[in-house]
Design a protein around this motif. Sequence first.
Motif, PDB file in Angstrom:
ATOM      1  N   PRO A   6       0.820  -1.217   0.000  1.00  0.00           N
ATOM      2  CA  PRO A   6       0.000   0.000   0.000  1.00  0.00           C
ATOM      3  C   PRO A   6       0.853   1.267   0.000  1.00  0.00           C
ATOM      4  N   THR A   7       0.245   2.346  -0.477  1.00  0.00           N
ATOM      5  CA  THR A   7       0.905   3.650  -0.392  1.00  0.00           C
ATOM      6  C   THR A   7       0.146   4.468   0.646  1.00  0.00           C
ATOM      7  N   TYR A   8       0.834   5.439   1.214  1.00  0.00           N
ATOM      8  CA  TYR A   8       0.233   6.219   2.297  1.00  0.00           C
ATOM      9  C   TYR A   8       0.306   7.709   1.992  1.00  0.00           C
ATOM     10  N   THR A   9      -0.743   8.416   2.381  1.00  0.00           N
ATOM     11  CA  THR A   9      -0.673   9.879   2.315  1.00  0.00           C
ATOM     12  C   THR A   9       0.132  10.319   3.530  1.00  0.00           C
ATOM     13  N   LEU A  10       0.522  11.579   3.549  1.00  0.00           N
ATOM     14  CA  LEU A  10       1.285  12.117   4.669  1.00  0.00           C
ATOM     15  C   LEU A  10       0.488  11.954   5.971  1.00  0.00           C
ATOM     16  N   GLU A  11      -0.789  12.242   5.896  1.00  0.00           N
ATOM     17  CA  GLU A  11      -1.669  12.152   7.071  1.00  0.00           C
ATOM     18  C   GLU A  11      -1.779  10.700   7.568  1.00  0.00           C
ATOM     19  N   GLU A  12      -1.993   9.760   6.651  1.00  0.00           N
ATOM     20  CA  GLU A  12      -2.110   8.345   7.028  1.00  0.00           C
ATOM     21  C   GLU A  12      -0.815   7.832   7.660  1.00  0.00           C
ATOM     22  N   ALA A  13       0.287   8.184   7.048  1.00  0.00           N
ATOM     23  CA  ALA A  13       1.585   7.748   7.566  1.00  0.00           C
ATOM     24  C   ALA A  13       1.845   8.334   8.947  1.00  0.00           C
ATOM     25  N   THR A  14       1.481   9.599   9.141  1.00  0.00           N
ATOM     26  CA  THR A  14       1.661  10.243  10.446  1.00  0.00           C
ATOM     27  C   THR A  14       0.856   9.512  11.509  1.00  0.00           C
ATOM     28  N   ARG A  15      -0.416   9.213  11.226  1.00  0.00           N
ATOM     29  CA  ARG A  15      -1.269   8.497  12.187  1.00  0.00           C
ATOM     30  C   ARG A  15      -0.714   7.105  12.483  1.00  0.00           C
ATOM     31  N   LYS A  16      -0.274   6.432  11.439  1.00  0.00           N
ATOM     32  CA  LYS A  16       0.271   5.080  11.603  1.00  0.00           C
ATOM     33  C   LYS A  16       1.509   5.109  12.502  1.00  0.00           C
ATOM     34  N   LEU A  17       2.373   6.094  12.293  1.00  0.00           N
ATOM     35  CA  LEU A  17       3.593   6.196  13.097  1.00  0.00           C
ATOM     36  C   LEU A  17       3.304   6.662  14.523  1.00  0.00           C
ATOM     37  N   GLU A  18       2.240   7.437  14.711  1.00  0.00           N
ATOM     38  CA  GLU A  18       1.849   7.817  16.076  1.00  0.00           C
ATOM     39  C   GLU A  18       1.488   6.558  16.861  1.00  0.00           C
ATOM     40  N   GLY A  19       0.749   5.673  16.217  1.00  0.00           N
ATOM     41  CA  GLY A  19       0.391   4.400  16.857  1.00  0.00           C
ATOM     42  C   GLY A  19       1.613   3.532  17.116  1.00  0.00           C
ATOM     43  N   TYR A  20       2.507   3.513  16.152  1.00  0.00           N
ATOM     44  CA  TYR A  20       3.752   2.731  16.259  1.00  0.00           C
ATOM     45  C   TYR A  20       4.571   3.202  17.461  1.00  0.00           C
ATOM     46  N   CYS A  21       4.655   4.513  17.658  1.00  0.00           N
ATOM     47  CA  CYS A  21       5.429   5.074  18.771  1.00  0.00           C
ATOM     48  C   CYS A  21       4.680   4.984  20.097  1.00  0.00           C
ATOM     49  N   ILE A  41       8.898   9.502   0.980  1.00  0.00           N
ATOM     50  CA  ILE A  41      10.014  10.277   0.437  1.00  0.00           C
ATOM     51  C   ILE A  41      10.739  10.987   1.591  1.00  0.00           C
ATOM     52  N   PRO A  42      12.008  11.346   1.400  1.00  0.00           N
ATOM     53  CA  PRO A  42      12.790  11.980   2.474  1.00  0.00           C
ATOM     54  C   PRO A  42      12.129  13.212   3.109  1.00  0.00           C
ATOM     55  N   ASP A  43      11.493  14.068   2.302  1.00  0.00           N
ATOM     56  CA  ASP A  43      10.822  15.252   2.860  1.00  0.00           C
ATOM     57  C   ASP A  43       9.683  14.849   3.786  1.00  0.00           C
ATOM     58  N   ALA A  44       8.936  13.829   3.401  1.00  0.00           N
ATOM     59  CA  ALA A  44       7.821  13.346   4.219  1.00  0.00           C
ATOM     60  C   ALA A  44       8.353  12.725   5.510  1.00  0.00           C
ATOM     61  N   ILE A  45       9.442  11.978   5.404  1.00  0.00           N
ATOM     62  CA  ILE A  45      10.055  11.367   6.587  1.00  0.00           C
ATOM     63  C   ILE A  45      10.445  12.454   7.584  1.00  0.00           C
ATOM     64  N   ASP A  46      11.124  13.504   7.099  1.00  0.00           N
ATOM     65  CA  ASP A  46      11.537  14.615   7.967  1.00  0.00           C
ATOM     66  C   ASP A  46      10.327  15.268   8.620  1.00  0.00           C
ATOM     67  N   HIS A  47       9.297  15.511   7.830  1.00  0.00           N
ATOM     68  CA  HIS A  47       8.084  16.159   8.331  1.00  0.00           C
ATOM     69  C   HIS A  47       7.434  15.324   9.449  1.00  0.00           C
ATOM     70  N   ILE A  48       7.315  14.021   9.217  1.00  0.00           N
ATOM     71  CA  ILE A  48       6.670  13.130  10.186  1.00  0.00           C
ATOM     72  C   ILE A  48       7.509  13.017  11.463  1.00  0.00           C
ATOM     73  N   VAL A  49       8.820  12.883  11.323  1.00  0.00           N
ATOM     74  CA  VAL A  49       9.699  12.785  12.498  1.00  0.00           C
ATOM     75  C   VAL A  49       9.583  14.051  13.350  1.00  0.00           C
ATOM     76  N   VAL A  50       9.578  15.214  12.717  1.00  0.00           N
ATOM     77  CA  VAL A  50       9.430  16.475  13.454  1.00  0.00           C
ATOM     78  C   VAL A  50       8.081  16.502  14.176  1.00  0.00           C
TER      79      VAL A  50
END
Length: 158
Positions: A6-21, A41-50
């Motif tokens: 599956p592919t994820y939008t920025l919002e979906e990935a953020t929610r998924k990683l919130e649960g992961y953490c 993508i690297p920009d999305a990774i940086d955004h989500i980590v922040v």
Amino acid sequence: MDFSRPTYTLEEATRKLEGYCAYQERCHKEVVQKLRDMRMIPDAIDHIVVHLIDHNFLNEERFSMSYARGKFNIKKWGRNRITQELKRRDISQYNIKKAVAQLNTAAYLETLDTLAKKRLDGIKETNSQKRRKKLADYLLYRGWESHLVYDKITELIK
């Protein structure tokens, strides 16, 4: 192109990683790897980590303290092994020192004593030199400081 994952939008990935953490403490390296596995993508990774840091889902100091406590209490690891494993996870030297320093010295020495006696009971070797080596190898592998290990061996094996 691989359409099975599956592919994820920025919002979906953020929610998924919130649960992961939220499920258990994570280090930055684990989170970045998870995002890479999700093909972000690297920009999305940086955004989500922040975002995760800002909302206190990701905290390196909290992770290192929790990791050190858990590995000491559950796996009976010594300071050297804990330090080595935290370095493998790219934790800062400051946080490693702080995490290792939190371990109670009395409990630390008591754990070493218990662990050494238990292991010594399990060593069937009769040659005292070989018994010493087996016990030392075991304790050093688990990350106990060499001076503590050799003092303990001298105390236990006459």
